[in-house]
Design a protein around this motif. Structure first.
Motif, short mmCIF file in Angstrom:
data_model
loop_
_atom_site.label_atom_id
_atom_site.label_comp_id
_atom_site.label_asym_id
_atom_site.label_seq_id
_atom_site.Cartn_x
_atom_site.Cartn_y
_atom_site.Cartn_z
N ALA A 5 0.83 -1.21 0.00
CA ALA A 5 0.00 0.00 0.00
C ALA A 5 0.86 1.26 0.00
CB ALA A 5 -0.93 -0.01 1.22
N ARG A 6 1.94 1.22 0.75
CA ARG A 6 2.86 2.36 0.80
C ARG A 6 3.49 2.62 -0.56
NH1 ARG A 6 5.77 0.69 5.09
NH2 ARG A 6 7.33 -0.32 3.77
N GLY A 7 3.89 1.54 -1.24
CA GLY A 7 4.47 1.67 -2.57
C GLY A 7 3.48 2.23 -3.57
N PHE A 12 1.74 6.86 -6.82
CA PHE A 12 0.66 7.71 -7.31
C PHE A 12 0.97 9.18 -7.04
CE2 PHE A 12 -3.62 9.67 -6.88
CZ PHE A 12 -4.01 9.52 -8.21
N VAL A 13 1.50 9.47 -5.86
CA VAL A 13 1.89 10.85 -5.53
C VAL A 13 2.95 11.35 -6.50
CG1 VAL A 13 3.05 12.28 -3.79
CG2 VAL A 13 1.27 10.67 -3.08
N GLN A 63 -6.02 7.40 -0.39
CA GLN A 63 -6.13 8.48 0.60
C GLN A 63 -7.59 8.61 1.02
OE1 GLN A 63 -3.47 10.33 1.66
NE2 GLN A 63 -4.75 11.41 3.14
N GLY A 64 -7.87 8.35 2.30
CA GLY A 64 -9.25 8.40 2.79
C GLY A 64 -10.07 7.19 2.40
N GLY A 65 -9.41 6.12 1.94
CA GLY A 65 -10.13 4.93 1.49
C GLY A 65 -10.78 4.18 2.63
N ASP A 66 -11.94 3.61 2.36
CA ASP A 66 -12.67 2.84 3.38
C ASP A 66 -13.38 1.67 2.71
OD1 ASP A 66 -13.89 1.95 5.65
OD2 ASP A 66 -15.40 3.53 5.72
N LYS A 67 -14.58 1.89 2.23
CA LYS A 67 -15.38 0.82 1.64
C LYS A 67 -14.84 0.45 0.25
CE LYS A 67 -20.20 -0.34 0.59
NZ LYS A 67 -20.07 -0.59 -0.85
N THR A 88 -11.06 12.70 -2.36
CA THR A 88 -11.51 13.48 -3.51
C THR A 88 -11.64 12.53 -4.69
OG1 THR A 88 -9.29 13.97 -4.37
CG2 THR A 88 -10.15 15.43 -2.63
N PRO A 89 -12.39 12.93 -5.73
CA PRO A 89 -12.50 12.04 -6.91
C PRO A 89 -11.15 11.65 -7.49
CG PRO A 89 -14.14 13.78 -7.01
CD PRO A 89 -13.27 14.10 -5.83
#
Length: 249
Positions: A5-7, A12-13, A63-67, A88-89
């Motif tokens: 996940a970190r990679g 993406f950043v 970022q902010g991921g959940d469901k 954000t989208p």
């Protein structure tokens, strides 16, 4: 899972929105030493183990991921599409588990639809247009998808890798996290009962500094020859001569 996940997030950043993850999927606990094929159910069975891993990686990477929403693309091939909305989208991300020739059309459509958002492939089952079969390899959609890329990795960069492989009878580990280079290890003194590893042994590096690119099989062969002067069977024979049979120690 955390490292993968970190990679993904770091890549993406940095502007990498097409990514590949190469992961070793743990063998099912019911695997027996005498099993010739640890996955008798094929990719459908692999997916039952890999899906929770894919889900957890996507949740942590966004970022902010959940469901996480899921859609089965091909039950027989174990191909599943996962979607996670972000803060954000632009943070939204899609992950395809075990995409292959049978689900290539869905992948090509997603590639165009998601635009600048992140699209991740976990353990894709093809590498080049030729892998897609006689009719798809030269299709317009295939040419549009690959563009100037000659292989999938040219288009979907590997941003995390944790694979097990064999080279010159040595048990190797290949590890990569985006921005941290590639590392190859050999496993010293691991014990096996058939396909089941009884003791994990010790991971030891095959080289000193991280590698800039993924090592080929030939590169790994060269490293193994340089680091391990003697083949594994000779080392085991000498160990038995020095220390006696393992079962008597």
């Amino acid at each position: 899972i955390n490292a993968a996940a970190r990679g993904v997030r770091a890549a993406f950043v940095a502007g990498v929105a097409r990514q590949t993850l190469d992961l070793f999927i743990p063998l099912p606990p019911e695997t027996k030493p005498e099993d010739l094929d640890p996955w008798p159910g094929g990719l459908r069975q692999v997916a039952t183990v890999a899906l929770p891993i894919a889900r957890a990686i996507l949740q942590k990477a966004v970022q902010g991921g959940d469901k996480v929403d899921e859609r089965v693309l091909s039950a027989d091939d174990g191909a599943v599409q996962l979607y996670c909305a972000g803060e954000t989208p632009r943070d939204d991300a899609m992950l395809l588990l075990l995409p292959g020739a049978e689900t290539f059309d869905a992948l090509a459509e997603l590639d165009e639809a998601v635009g600048p958002r992140n699209l991740i492939l976990l353990n894709p089952q093809f590498s080049t247009p030729a892998d897609l079969g006689l009719f798809k390899r030269n299709a317009a959609s295939t040419k549009r998808f690959f563009g100037e890329a000659t292989s999938l990795r040219d288009k979907f960069a590997t941003t995390y890798c944790a694979q097990e492989l064999s080279c010159r009878s040595e048990d190797l580990r290949l590890v990569h996290e985006y921005g941290k280079g590639w590392r190859a290890y050999y496993v010293d003194d691991a014990e096996f009962d058939g396909q089941n590893m009884i003791t994990e042994g010790t991971m030891k590096p095959l080289h000193a500094e991280p590698l800039d690119t993924r090592p080929s099989y030939e590169d790994l062969e060269t490293m193994v020859r340089k680091e391990l002067k003697l083949p594994v069977y000779v080392r085991k024979m000498r160990e038995a001569e020095d220390k006696g049979p393992r079962f008597l120690r």
